[in-house]
Design an enzyme around this catalytic site. Sequence first.
Site, short mmCIF file in Angstrom:
data_model
loop_
_atom_site.label_atom_id
_atom_site.label_comp_id
_atom_site.label_asym_id
_atom_site.label_seq_id
_atom_site.Cartn_x
_atom_site.Cartn_y
_atom_site.Cartn_z
N HIS A 179 -6.29 -4.21 -0.76
CA HIS A 179 -6.12 -5.69 -1.37
C HIS A 179 -5.74 -6.83 -2.36
O HIS A 179 -5.79 -7.64 -2.67
CB HIS A 179 -6.24 -6.78 0.33
CG HIS A 179 -5.77 -6.10 1.25
ND1 HIS A 179 -6.47 -4.90 1.88
CD2 HIS A 179 -5.04 -6.26 2.00
CE1 HIS A 179 -6.11 -4.74 3.08
NE2 HIS A 179 -5.17 -4.72 2.78
N HIS A 194 0.36 -1.41 -0.43
CA HIS A 194 -0.15 -0.17 -0.03
C HIS A 194 0.69 2.03 -0.25
O HIS A 194 -0.20 2.40 0.30
CB HIS A 194 -1.09 -0.04 1.16
CG HIS A 194 -1.29 -0.85 1.77
ND1 HIS A 194 -2.74 -1.58 0.76
CD2 HIS A 194 -1.57 -2.75 2.50
CE1 HIS A 194 -3.18 -3.08 1.02
NE2 HIS A 194 -2.33 -3.08 2.41
#
Lengths: 221, 221, 332, 332
Positions: free
Chosen positions: D218, D56
Amino acid sequence: MSGSTPITYDDVIAWINTFAASVRDQKEYLTELDSAIGDADHGINMDRGFQAVIGKLPGLPNRDIGAAFKTVGMTLVSTVGGASGPLYGTFFLQLGTATAGREAIGLDDLIAALDAGVAGVQRIGKAEPGDKTMLDTLLPARDALREAAASGASLQDALARAVAAAEQGMLATIPLVARKGRASYLGERSAGHQDPGATSSYLLLKAAADAWSGAAGGTAN
Amino acid sequence: MSGSTPITYDDVIAWINTFAASVRDQKEYLTELDSAIGDADHGINMDRGFQAVIGKLPGLPNRDIGAAFKTVGMTLVSTVGGASGPLYGTFFLQLGTATAGREAIGLDDLIAALDAGVAGVQRIGKAEPGDKTMLDTLLPARDALREAAASGASLQDALARAVAAAEQGMLATIPLVARKGRASYLGERSAGHQDPGATSSYLLLKAAADAWSGAAGGTAN
Amino acid sequence: MKKLINNPERAVDEELAGMAAAHGDLIRIIEPNVVLRRDAPRPGKVGVISGGGSGHEPMHGGYVGMGMLDAACPGAVFTSPVPDQMLAATKAVNAGAGVLHIVKNYTGDIMNFELAAEMARAEGIEVASVVIADDVAVKDSLYTAGRRGVGGTVLAEKIVGAAAEAGADLKTVAALCQKVQDNVRSMGMALTSCTVPVAGKPTFELGEDEMEIGIGIHGEPGRTRMKLAPADEITEMLATPILDDLPFKSGDTVLAFVNGMGGTPLMELYIVFNKLAQILKGRGIAIGRSFVGNYITSLEMAGTSITLLRLDDELTRFWDAPVHTPALRWGV
Amino acid sequence: MKKLINNPERAVDEELAGMAAAHGDLIRIIEPNVVLRRDAPRPGKVGVISGGGSGHEPMHGGYVGMGMLDAACPGAVFTSPVPDQMLAATKAVNAGAGVLHIVKNYTGDIMNFELAAEMARAEGIEVASVVIADDVAVKDSLYTAGRRGVGGTVLAEKIVGAAAEAGADLKTVAALCQKVQDNVRSMGMALTSCTVPVAGKPTFELGEDEMEIGIGIHGEPGRTRMKLAPADEITEMLATPILDDLPFKSGDTVLAFVNGMGGTPLMELYIVFNKLAQILKGRGIAIGRSFVGNYITSLEMAGTSITLLRLDDELTRFWDAPVHTPALRWGV
Ligand SMILES: Nc1ncnc2c1ncn2[C@@H]1O[C@H](COP(=O)(O)OP(=O)(O)O)[C@@H](O)[C@H]1O
Ligand SMILES: Nc1ncnc2c1ncn2[C@@H]1O[C@H](COP(=O)(O)OP(=O)(O)O)[C@@H](O)[C@H]1O
Ligand SMILES: [Mg+2]
Ligand SMILES: [Mg+2]
Ligand SMILES: [Mg+2]
Ligand SMILES: [Mg+2]
């Protein structure tokens, strides 16, 4: 002599319109050629410019061929960008200067104008023949036109020979290793691909031949 | 009664090794299941954890089953991460507490340990049966084991029935809409896919049955 | 083609409208598509402008603001802007102290900027131009178009912008820009191509196990196509020609810039930086400043470029000086 | 899989080494994989930590530094970190004033942070936890795992970090974090999937004319798969559920955050921002602060998310406060 078959203002407008249509038609093809050795925008650039040009043509105030060419050149400079914007823009601006104030021109005038146009392209682009650029089309085309005129050919015949020379010049760019423009970054990898600008210049000559096949100089062909 | 076929320390180690091998074997498959309704890491997570576990097993100081399970649990907590790390980690930690100090256990002890392990998973994961999680495998497996033991089945028979119940529970997760874990974010779209954690839990039961088929309780099968 | 756009022909216009909506405190947009520093012209200050095709964001529009550019001229995607833009920008930022044009070395950029510079001079504005040509993937030669301008451009804009902000005159600012050019080298590679919105399909096709080494920033193919290699090997392939070219020497201190081409996660850029740091250490070269991120891009291309700038006190001081633009901000 | 990596299993470790090489003035890496503020612990200051799976970036490691996080715990890609990391981070940043855990609402994150918090408390450290759950794509319910924590996390880390830097105590800092959570909503979409390095292939397949609406961070599929739509329609699809959820009302002032998922060019984010600004204007909502870029990503995924935070003076003041981290810097 060839000067006796005049190219009128309407012929010039027809040439430009024919070329604009041809560019629109070949937009994907020109862009595809530019994908191989450039940045995939030549067709897009030329089309953006000539769409702007045909928007301007109807608004021209008088039948001045030079003014029409200048408008084309200035419009291209202001809307195309990239390498082709200044190059084609200068080409047409020089055509305009060479034919300023004329309502009709002969083959000799056309050759002189092309001379000026090509010189302009060379001056700002600093390319030599064989560098794999639009010059590799424009120079042999102009020379063919001049030789044809010297041998007394009609406008149509002279143009047909110029188109043939342009086509040869265009095809001759295929094996060349580029020394100017974006394709030069590829080094040896640029060989084996036809130059996009040489291709659009061929279409420009072809457009003149097509536009004037039945117009200027009567209905020959 | 079933308590008479002891599960030795070596059996426990064999179970863990068998499961580790099975996880390695099914790593891609478990990850694939997690791609459909999760984040494509369940097999990777479990394999990372159990590779760490089998690295730790040879170093264990004594033949304490409880200590072995605790080592497994702590290693999983420290190496797996994700949801499965704390869940499987707690499961094995609870197994360890329930079997602390034992060098061999019976079927009843195993059931009591599973009870504690499943309770641990429920306590920290807060899932209910039918939420589409590993619990949907573990709960019916534990219940089948208990019923089999009550009916006097051998360890092998009881385990075979537990594996069958685990498989059913695992397959029963397919139509479920997930309410817990990452799959819950998909809402209705989670239906139609088998839960990865329920699948690894089935492999865990299956590994016990495989590891102990010829060991604990003699050479039966 | 999968893009968050409405109409390929309008993408740049809508982008600029979005920039104006997001960063109205720093910039404004004037016709014909010029990103202008909100408070331009700044009395007494040398104006610094740059420009080029769009698709390299945040370059150049994201670098307009205090301590960097006074204006940026975004062309169509990967297409040099038209002279009208540079003329409008030059006029808008000129405060009487003259204007520097930072030009990346592409035939189109050179010609369009030159046309604009001539027009501006005709209107009495003093204009100096410096050409950035830092890409060692391209052989330098008098007979070719020469090297491309790539990552070094971002560093030049920052450093030169700081000097202009500090009140340096046009000659000094131009000389400093040339100094950056003389001390900076770059090279890039691509894992994937990118798609020019109006073209609608990838500029080139690359196999799943192939990469292009020696690419520019216009989605054009590179010098060589190779089998995919580990990040460490790729980093070597980019760093070695850079280091050998200037050449950088043991004892030098550099600004190490690892750039993403737009579609490369930061994770990968740091993996490249990790290896680059080892290579530099091995050559006795110190990293004075680090710069890691997607700062000069080719739309969504996956890939990276490395730029090394040899630092001295002056360059370091101007690099550290305050900057406040949409994409770069520190010291304020 | 085309990535600038050497070994999928070592990618996160090499990334952290690269971060340390690039940003040694701001951060250092301690075992087991904790990104720690260079000068931690800061006497008297409440420690603020966060963590989550890698992939991320720049979240969370890029947000460690003055005015934001004291430490970040990066797990394997898309996998919650292990409690050992949060325990080590908590101990390393604790200066006696207690430590706040900012936790994104994922089963794994919740459980792993909770285990660490228990262990830290057992060692006598005061720990408070606030859970960020801002993703309106997920229906909120007592019987499910609830909403995901997404873009709001970045805003919470900035605002809460500023308050901690200013000397607020643990209770105040935790309450402020909860206030951010109570006033922030997000939603995201994807044009492409992404590839977890260790998995080696894309998490899901999407057709050339399809997109996923309501994705998390994700690489997981979203709530619905749809035909590709123009950017303006997509922006409506994301903004409307956000605006209706809180609900945001005419007269509100918001921080408007348009985020890229990692593989989306800035050009496209500004096109989205342009439409978002129009939508907000239409509802009488003022944009107090703008934030555009790739700040919370899913590796190389193409896509965007929109986050809106309702601002008041306190939140605005802490948002504006100085920050100096690898990925976010202003006021200093
Ligand atoms: N220096 C030059 N002199 C003449 N023609 C050139 C020169 N550089 C490039 N060209 C021509 O321009 C063409 C490319 O035009 P275009 O793709 O529109 O611009 P760009 O290269 O900026 O993207 C080339 O194919 C070539 O024929
Ligand atoms: N609250 C819960 N209780 C029990 N099991 C759960 C819970 N949440 C998730 N799981 C299990 O964890 C599995 C996912 O594990 P894994 O993929 O390793 O972690 P993550 O979801 O963090 O990526 C799911 O398939 C499910 O069986
Ligand atoms: Mg081109
Ligand atoms: Mg998972
Ligand atoms: Mg171009
Ligand atoms: Mg995970």
